[in-house]
Design a protein around this motif. Sequence first.
Motif, PDB file in Angstrom:
ATOM      1  N   ALA A   1      26.873  11.121  -0.504  1.00 54.74           N
ATOM      2  CA  ALA A   1      28.161  10.104  -1.118  1.00 54.74           C
ATOM      3  C   ALA A   1      29.736  10.000  -0.468  1.00 54.74           C
ATOM      4  O   ALA A   1      30.448   8.527   0.128  1.00 54.74           O
ATOM      5  N   TYR A   2      29.802  10.945   0.391  1.00 56.89           N
ATOM      6  CA  TYR A   2      31.688  11.344   0.908  1.00 56.89           C
ATOM      7  C   TYR A   2      31.277  10.706   2.112  1.00 56.89           C
ATOM      8  O   TYR A   2      32.348   9.778   2.364  1.00 56.89           O
TER       9      TYR A   2
ATOM     10  N   GLN B   1      38.432  25.576  -7.073  1.00 51.83           N
ATOM     11  CA  GLN B   1      37.119  26.519  -7.316  1.00 51.83           C
ATOM     12  C   GLN B   1      36.981  26.020  -8.610  1.00 51.83           C
ATOM     13  O   GLN B   1      35.668  26.134  -7.853  1.00 51.83           O
ATOM     14  N   SER B   2      37.565  25.636  -9.238  1.00 51.36           N
ATOM     15  CA  SER B   2      37.143  25.116 -10.682  1.00 51.36           C
ATOM     16  C   SER B   2      36.267  24.019 -10.427  1.00 51.36           C
ATOM     17  O   SER B   2      35.363  24.287 -11.083  1.00 51.36           O
ATOM     18  N   ASP B   3      35.914  22.883  -8.761  1.00 51.84           N
ATOM     19  CA  ASP B   3      35.014  22.252  -8.813  1.00 51.84           C
ATOM     20  C   ASP B   3      33.314  22.598  -9.230  1.00 51.84           C
ATOM     21  O   ASP B   3      32.817  21.697  -9.662  1.00 51.84           O
ATOM     22  N   LEU B   4      33.816  24.166  -8.505  1.00 49.70           N
ATOM     23  CA  LEU B   4      31.867  24.712  -8.670  1.00 49.70           C
ATOM     24  C   LEU B   4      30.944  23.804 -10.334  1.00 49.70           C
ATOM     25  O   LEU B   4      30.671  23.575 -10.462  1.00 49.70           O
ATOM     26  N   PRO B   5      31.830  24.693 -11.035  1.00 45.64           N
ATOM     27  CA  PRO B   5      31.099  25.028 -12.551  1.00 45.64           C
ATOM     28  C   PRO B   5      30.906  24.005 -13.218  1.00 45.64           C
ATOM     29  O   PRO B   5      30.368  24.163 -13.892  1.00 45.64           O
TER      30      PRO B   5
ATOM     31  N   GLY C   1      39.115  14.492  -5.631  1.00 47.02           N
ATOM     32  CA  GLY C   1      38.239  15.571  -5.863  1.00 47.02           C
ATOM     33  C   GLY C   1      37.108  15.339  -5.314  1.00 47.02           C
ATOM     34  O   GLY C   1      36.207  14.408  -4.867  1.00 47.02           O
ATOM     35  N   PRO C   2      36.022  16.016  -5.094  1.00 46.27           N
ATOM     36  CA  PRO C   2      34.638  16.368  -3.990  1.00 46.27           C
ATOM     37  C   PRO C   2      33.666  15.188  -5.244  1.00 46.27           C
ATOM     38  O   PRO C   2      33.135  15.318  -6.108  1.00 46.27           O
TER      39      PRO C   2
END
Length: 633
Positions: free
Chosen positions: A321-322, A344-348, A314-315
Amino acid sequence: MAASTLDQALAQLGYDAFRPGQREAIDILMQGGRALLVAPTGGGKSLCYQLPALLLPGTTLVISPLIALMQDQVAGLTARGIPATFFASTLDAAEARLRLDGLMRGAYKLAYIAPERLALPGFRDRLMKLGCPLVAVDEAHCISEWGHDFRPEYGQIGELLRELNPPRVLACTATATPIVRDEILVRLGLPADTPQLLRGFARPNLALRAAEISGPRERAARVDAVLAETLFAPGAGRGSAIVYTPTRRLAEEESQRLAAAGWRATAYHAGLSGELRALAQAAFTEGRAEIVCATNAFGMGIDRGDVRAVVHLGPPGSIEAYYQEVGRAGRDGGNAVGLMCWQQSDLPLRRRLLESPGSDFTPDPDVIEHKWNLFLELIRWADGAACRHDAILRYFGDEAETLHGCGRCDVCLALGSVDEVSVEEATQLARKLLSGIARVQNRYGLKQAVRLLRGESEDRLERDGLTRVATFGLLRDRSEAWIQRALSRCVTAGWIGFSGDQHPVVRLTDDGVAIMRGQRSARWLPPPDAERSAASNGGARGGRSGRPSRAVAMDEEPLDSIEALIFESLRELRLDLAKSEGVPAYVIAHDRTLRELARLRPRDEDELRAVPGFGERRVERYGEAFLDVLGRR
């Protein structure tokens, strides 16, 4: 200083040659100067203060938050006959007193100090009597309150430097953008003209990749593919890998999955006892574990050269950090792979986590926005269209090492195989997408916007009268997957934002409103038609096929020579304004905004308002100062 003297000190530390940038930093310090050194982990920053410490009279102080690293460096120096010690929470009171007595007698050439020791009564008073010739601040980005790894205890270092007033100061960090570098100078009380040395960020031996995934099954398949590519098979002796996970539970689950497949895998996270963490770290460091599945609690001070792959499930929170984490691969110079998976669900989800209050605090809205922008920069990079290495180098401001295409990352391998659309067509598509957001904003999330644009009737849309608006079905010729991805790119471009806690709803940003109304062109590239066709036929999307889809970040294009000069002048102004107002540099303006100013060169306040990120409030407070600098160029 005579070359022979430097060579002798270099040999005493176990080296036979300087790396790029090291000699320059050492010369500055030896001449009584101050410097900020930015070089990646493993880039040789420690030599830049260890060598002057050997040559200067007295004891050099090194402030570092990494106890394991302090222990390793002190052990290495002592083994070479160089007296050194460290002060950290791991010492009992008697040992700490013994070392402090030795420090005051001048028994050490280097003393490493954990920043929290500076708060202990009497400790700083003893330091005042040392007359130390050099203070080195390692991991200096930790002093930036708005950086990716802020440590509150670092706030005392600036006060210490004012009290000690040492003739030489070196701030070192592995990850610092121009805005964080300016913040470091402000917080440490260093002058604005302090030399900032950037070296060694280019890592062409790393094949960087990012993939948007559909779920756990695809994620596991991608991990297995990378391990097979780099380590070949369990027990093959090809090296090791680190798998970073966003949660502790996933670290446990992934290590168990890989162990069941025959890999010697272990888990590492903050939920384990100190003993279990130490065992896991020792197993990996000593080669008994091939793979460690860990949260970001793992990695500081790890110096294993044969890490052939670093995979993120996951990001993380930022490019800084990456790059710090992926940079633990290929330190021996051999080929290695870095893969970041995202959805895309990582954004919200990220937005909700940033806005969630803690047990004893409510998040500062300015801090939320800054960290959200850091995260969006990472997603822009993941969904980007330029060489991944070059994009990171530009992000850190290291234009000198730009590779002009590494030829190894997934983007370089895929460029030339995607279709582009004109700016006019892209702008029209963006306006249609954003008009859908305008209809549902502050009420619903992205899914309802997709249904609206697709013309899919749904009870809530019907109830709110949204099935009767002109926007309903405006993009019915596009697939659901295409619209979802296109809206995601609008989010990363800064045109769509989220608000709310448990169930984030969408809203247009000021930039999004300007584009929707036709007041500004949309600088982006929508998902290609090939992706639309594949999605509508149930096939893989661009990100799933191993070929990245193409998008352009706002600051992706390199600055030309004139624009670079203007950018540096604007940075100097921002630093002066930040100091005078006592605020972080980013409050004045983000790097991306300064780059747009350098490119567009607005001549009056109306043109200034059209620059992304320079809204009415900034025009009122800082417009005159920025226009004055721009007018001189």
